[in-house]
Enzyme design. Structure first.
Site, PDB file in Angstrom:
ATOM      1  N   HIS A  80       0.755  -1.001  -0.174  1.00 42.40           N
ATOM      2  CA  HIS A  80       0.360   0.480  -0.001  1.00 42.40           C
ATOM      3  C   HIS A  80       0.820   1.330  -0.511  1.00 42.40           C
ATOM      4  O   HIS A  80       0.589   1.741   0.041  1.00 42.40           O
ATOM      5  CB  HIS A  80      -1.243   0.206   1.119  1.00 42.40           C
ATOM      6  CG  HIS A  80      -0.503   0.256   3.003  1.00 42.40           C
ATOM      7  ND1 HIS A  80      -0.616  -1.176   3.188  1.00 42.40           N
ATOM      8  CD2 HIS A  80       0.184   1.207   3.305  1.00 42.40           C
ATOM      9  CE1 HIS A  80       0.646   0.174   4.482  1.00 42.40           C
ATOM     10  NE2 HIS A  80       0.758   1.358   4.208  1.00 42.40           N
ATOM     11  N   ASP A 131       0.181  -7.580   2.098  1.00 42.82           N
ATOM     12  CA  ASP A 131       0.299  -6.759   1.966  1.00 42.82           C
ATOM     13  C   ASP A 131       1.653  -5.999   1.433  1.00 42.82           C
ATOM     14  O   ASP A 131       2.523  -5.603   2.686  1.00 42.82           O
ATOM     15  CB  ASP A 131      -0.169  -5.646   2.586  1.00 42.82           C
ATOM     16  CG  ASP A 131      -0.140  -3.910   2.679  1.00 42.82           C
ATOM     17  OD1 ASP A 131       0.868  -3.647   1.780  1.00 42.82           O
ATOM     18  OD2 ASP A 131       0.107  -3.174   3.478  1.00 42.82           O
ATOM     19  N   SER A 223       4.566   2.853   7.875  1.00 45.67           N
ATOM     20  CA  SER A 223       3.829   1.916   6.889  1.00 45.67           C
ATOM     21  C   SER A 223       5.461   1.153   5.772  1.00 45.67           C
ATOM     22  O   SER A 223       6.258   1.819   5.935  1.00 45.67           O
ATOM     23  CB  SER A 223       2.769   2.191   5.257  1.00 45.67           C
ATOM     24  OG  SER A 223       2.142   1.726   6.247  1.00 45.67           O
TER      25      SER A 223
END
EC number: 3.4.21.-
Length: 286
Positions: A80, A131, A223
């Site tokens: 992402h 992910d 992230s």
């Protein structure tokens, strides 16, 4: 994997959209500009596999994510961070900072690289799961004591009950926009999957907290950054994916979820074809 060279379509859809959440919790992607909450400042260059990434989008907006150097020319991150189908946004440039500690200045041992290729897991594109993504650097990193790949965990052990470390540059609170310009770290206990309301245990790792007040965790900007063990070298267990927030107390993170590295080893090997992955001979964790 799904590969785009030059221009990559970017996707920020949560890896949690196919799950039903308890009424009191909401998923939040640890996306661009999301960072370590609480925690402590890391010692400069203590984690030589840590990578800071800046993306320049088509509309001029810039984002930031954490990453891990896993071979001289390959970096591991969250899908992402680099793929946004929903907003149809394209990155025009990806800059990778190796050996970095102070994000606002050029460190003495810092190496700056650009991305030549990005590979996003095909299941993330089709369903929002898995992910994970890979970035190939245009030129290999100069490996030294300040810039050195981490080992990928190849053990099936889930490490439940053990403490691991997460690291990143950024937001130190869920309130406001207080961003750290130095690498921060937090100790997170690995807990049983039942403690995470949204999790697919075969491909994800659930983490909790060391203390009730002022909880340390990952949040926005971390992230793609690693969850790792530091005994006998550095072993990367997971990639920061998303957190859940308590709807009654929106400043409270209830859990943090990482994409499990051991579940994606064959995918990583297949797509990188790198010969210096995993550190299998030096992986002492069991």
């Amino acid at each position: 994997g799904t590969r785009k060279t030059g221009i990559l379509l970017l996707f920020l859809v949560a890896a949690t959209t196919s799950f039903k959440l308890p009424k009191n919790e909401s998923p939040v992607l640890i996306s661009d500009d999301d960072r370590i909450i609480g925690g402590t400042q890391a010692y400069p260059n203590a984690y030589p596999f840590m990578v800071r990434l800046t993306t320049i989008w088509q509309n001029g907006w810039g984002g930031s994510c954490g990453r891990s150097l896993i071979x001289s020319q390959w970096v591991l991150t969250a899908a992402h961070c680099v793929y946004n189908l929903e907003k149809s946004m394209y990155w025009e440039r990806v800059i990778v900072y190796l050996g970095d500690h102070y994000s606002q200045v050029t460190d003495a041992h810092e190496q700056v690289k650009e991305a030549a290729d990005v590979i996003v897991h095909e299941n993330y594109i089709s369903s929002g799961s898995n992910d994970v993504a890979l970035i190939k650097l245009k030129t290999p990193a100069n490996i030294n004591s300040y810039v050195k790949p981490g080992c990928l965990n190849s053990k099936s052990n889930d490490f439940i009950g053990q403490d691991a470390t997460a690291a990143g540059w950024g937001l130190t609170s869920t309130i406001g926009n207080t961003i750290s310009n130095v690498l921060m770290e937090a100790t997170l206990p690995i807990v049983a999957p039942k403690n995470c309301p949204i999790i697919n245990p075969p491909t994800m790792i659930c983490t909790g907290f060391k203390r009730e007040v002022g909880q340390d965790t990952v949040f926005k900007g971390d992230s793609g950054g690693p969850l790792f063990l530091s005994k006998n070298g550095f072993t990367i267990l997971g990639v920061a994916s998303f957190v859940t927030l308590d709807n009654s107390y929106p400043q409270k993170v209830t859990s943090a979820v990482f994409t499990k590295v051991s579940a994606h080893l064959s995918w990583i090997q297949e797509n990188t074809k790198a010969t210096d992955l995993w550190c299998a001979k030096n992986n002492h964790h069991s």
